[in-house]
Design a protein around this motif. Structure first.
Motif, PDB file in Angstrom:
ATOM      1  N   ASP A  87       0.782  -1.155   0.029  1.00 52.22           N
ATOM      2  CA  ASP A  87       0.016  -0.055   0.393  1.00 52.22           C
ATOM      3  C   ASP A  87       0.809   0.850  -0.204  1.00 52.22           C
ATOM      4  OD1 ASP A  87      -2.025   2.218   1.253  1.00 52.22           O
ATOM      5  OD2 ASP A  87      -2.574   0.728   1.938  1.00 52.22           O
ATOM      6  N   ALA A  88       1.270   1.740  -1.672  1.00 43.94           N
ATOM      7  CA  ALA A  88       2.147   2.876  -1.231  1.00 43.94           C
ATOM      8  C   ALA A  88       1.633   3.847  -0.047  1.00 43.94           C
ATOM      9  CB  ALA A  88       1.653   3.740  -2.675  1.00 43.94           C
ATOM     10  N   LEU A  89       0.771   4.303   0.035  1.00 45.99           N
ATOM     11  CA  LEU A  89      -0.707   5.833   0.475  1.00 45.99           C
ATOM     12  C   LEU A  89       0.547   5.628   1.491  1.00 45.99           C
ATOM     13  CD1 LEU A  89      -1.399   8.555  -0.392  1.00 45.99           C
ATOM     14  CD2 LEU A  89      -3.855   7.367   0.175  1.00 45.99           C
ATOM     15  N   GLU A  90      -0.367   4.569   1.990  1.00 46.77           N
ATOM     16  CA  GLU A  90      -0.118   3.852   3.826  1.00 46.77           C
ATOM     17  C   GLU A  90       1.522   4.064   4.165  1.00 46.77           C
ATOM     18  OE1 GLU A  90       1.610   1.816   7.158  1.00 46.77           O
ATOM     19  OE2 GLU A  90       1.911   1.048   5.204  1.00 46.77           O
ATOM     20  N   SER A  91       2.926   4.069   2.656  1.00 47.37           N
ATOM     21  CA  SER A  91       3.831   3.439   3.202  1.00 47.37           C
ATOM     22  C   SER A  91       4.782   5.430   3.144  1.00 47.37           C
ATOM     23  CB  SER A  91       4.442   2.794   2.526  1.00 47.37           C
ATOM     24  OG  SER A  91       4.333   1.085   2.353  1.00 47.37           O
ATOM     25  N   TYR A  92       3.854   5.951   2.517  1.00 50.65           N
ATOM     26  CA  TYR A  92       4.510   7.688   2.097  1.00 50.65           C
ATOM     27  C   TYR A  92       3.682   8.214   3.465  1.00 50.65           C
ATOM     28  CZ  TYR A  92       3.792  12.319   1.375  1.00 50.65           C
ATOM     29  OH  TYR A  92       3.757  12.983   1.245  1.00 50.65           O
ATOM     30  N   TYR A  93       2.163   8.020   3.593  1.00 52.38           N
ATOM     31  CA  TYR A  93       1.873   8.770   5.212  1.00 52.38           C
ATOM     32  C   TYR A  93       3.384   8.082   7.041  1.00 52.38           C
ATOM     33  CZ  TYR A  93      -0.924  11.399   2.659  1.00 52.38           C
ATOM     34  OH  TYR A  93      -1.810  12.411   2.940  1.00 52.38           O
ATOM     35  N   ARG A  94       3.591   6.904   6.494  1.00 52.56           N
ATOM     36  CA  ARG A  94       4.413   6.436   7.756  1.00 52.56           C
ATOM     37  C   ARG A  94       5.467   7.124   8.189  1.00 52.56           C
ATOM     38  NH1 ARG A  94       4.194   0.890   6.255  1.00 52.56           N
ATOM     39  NH2 ARG A  94       5.740   0.926   5.132  1.00 52.56           N
ATOM     40  N   VAL A  95       5.899   6.935   6.292  1.00 54.21           N
ATOM     41  CA  VAL A  95       7.583   7.221   5.961  1.00 54.21           C
ATOM     42  C   VAL A  95       7.295   9.178   6.275  1.00 54.21           C
ATOM     43  CG1 VAL A  95       9.698   8.199   4.315  1.00 54.21           C
ATOM     44  CG2 VAL A  95       8.365   5.618   4.534  1.00 54.21           C
ATOM     45  N   GLU A  96       6.422  10.246   5.816  1.00 59.30           N
ATOM     46  CA  GLU A  96       6.592  11.429   6.397  1.00 59.30           C
ATOM     47  C   GLU A  96       6.187  11.579   7.888  1.00 59.30           C
ATOM     48  OE1 GLU A  96       5.824  14.218   4.381  1.00 59.30           O
ATOM     49  OE2 GLU A  96       7.623  12.857   3.656  1.00 59.30           O
ATOM     50  N   GLU A  97       5.629  10.296   8.695  1.00 56.83           N
ATOM     51  CA  GLU A  97       5.396  10.576  10.315  1.00 56.83           C
ATOM     52  C   GLU A  97       7.166  10.309  10.684  1.00 56.83           C
ATOM     53  OE1 GLU A  97       3.225   8.300  13.571  1.00 56.83           O
ATOM     54  OE2 GLU A  97       2.362   7.842  11.404  1.00 56.83           O
ATOM     55  N   ARG A  98       8.019   9.513  10.380  1.00 63.74           N
ATOM     56  CA  ARG A  98       8.220   8.959  11.035  1.00 63.74           C
ATOM     57  C   ARG A  98       9.367  10.201  10.386  1.00 63.74           C
ATOM     58  NH1 ARG A  98      10.798   4.715   7.901  1.00 63.74           N
ATOM     59  NH2 ARG A  98      11.887   6.101   6.785  1.00 63.74           N
ATOM     60  N   ALA A 100       8.769  13.503   9.815  1.00 60.82           N
ATOM     61  CA  ALA A 100       8.796  14.721  10.708  1.00 60.82           C
ATOM     62  C   ALA A 100       8.958  14.945  12.401  1.00 60.82           C
ATOM     63  CB  ALA A 100       7.382  14.044  10.863  1.00 60.82           C
ATOM     64  N   ASN A 101       9.819  13.991  12.922  1.00 60.05           N
ATOM     65  CA  ASN A 101      10.337  13.937  13.971  1.00 60.05           C
ATOM     66  C   ASN A 101      11.839  14.225  14.006  1.00 60.05           C
ATOM     67  OD1 ASN A 101       8.312  12.885  15.782  1.00 60.05           O
ATOM     68  ND2 ASN A 101       8.254  10.744  14.579  1.00 60.05           N
ATOM     69  N   TYR A 102      12.290  14.235  13.194  1.00 59.92           N
ATOM     70  CA  TYR A 102      13.640  14.493  12.432  1.00 59.92           C
ATOM     71  C   TYR A 102      14.056  15.376  12.148  1.00 59.92           C
ATOM     72  CZ  TYR A 102      14.618   9.723  11.966  1.00 59.92           C
ATOM     73  OH  TYR A 102      14.703   8.641  12.621  1.00 59.92           O
ATOM     74  N   PRO A 103      15.471  17.686  13.282  1.00 61.64           N
ATOM     75  CA  PRO A 103      15.358  18.043  12.899  1.00 61.64           C
ATOM     76  C   PRO A 103      15.771  18.854  11.317  1.00 61.64           C
ATOM     77  CG  PRO A 103      16.408  17.308  14.034  1.00 61.64           C
ATOM     78  CD  PRO A 103      16.174  16.135  13.864  1.00 61.64           C
ATOM     79  N   TRP A 104      15.661  18.911  10.123  1.00 63.99           N
ATOM     80  CA  TRP A 104      15.569  18.568   8.564  1.00 63.99           C
ATOM     81  C   TRP A 104      16.096  19.981   8.791  1.00 63.99           C
ATOM     82  CZ3 TRP A 104      17.632  13.954   6.515  1.00 63.99           C
ATOM     83  CH2 TRP A 104      16.810  12.595   7.298  1.00 63.99           C
TER      84      TRP A 104
END
Length: 104
Positions: A87-98, A100-104
């Motif tokens: 599920d590419a959509l679920e994967s996208y949001y999972r990666v985005e959430e992860r 979000a916790n990094y101070p890029w």
């Protein structure tokens, strides 16, 4: 390998987006890279097309329309049966959430 996507007519109308134009844009991206369209929103390639599918998987969410109107989005490898379907959509949001916790 294949990529499948279903864009929502309802979401497109709500966002004033021409769904046919969106499908045409995706068709063009795949066609330009030699990937075969087998149905509306369904694209089929071979193992050597992996990089093209990954490029598209990262490109689509960056468009101003895709995330607003996508209902379903899958990436899959096939043999005689579906061997792997993500599920590419679920994967996208999972990666985005992860991320979000990094101070890029």
């Amino acid at each position: 390998m294949m990529m499948e996507m279903v864009l929502s007519e309802e979401k497109a109308k709500e966002n004033n987006i021409d769904i046919d134009e969106c499908y045409e844009k995706v068709d063009h991206v795949f066609e330009k890279r030699g990937i075969k369209k087998i149905a509306r929103g369904v694209y089929q390639g071979v193992k050597s097309d992996f990089s093209v599918f990954m490029e598209v998987q990262w490109y689509l969410p960056d468009t101003p329309w895709f995330l607003k109107i996508v209902d379903e989005w899958y990436f899959r490898y096939e043999g005689d049966t579906i061997e792997y379907r993500e599920d590419a959509l679920e994967s996208y949001y999972r990666v985005e959430e992860r991320n979000a916790n990094y101070p890029w």
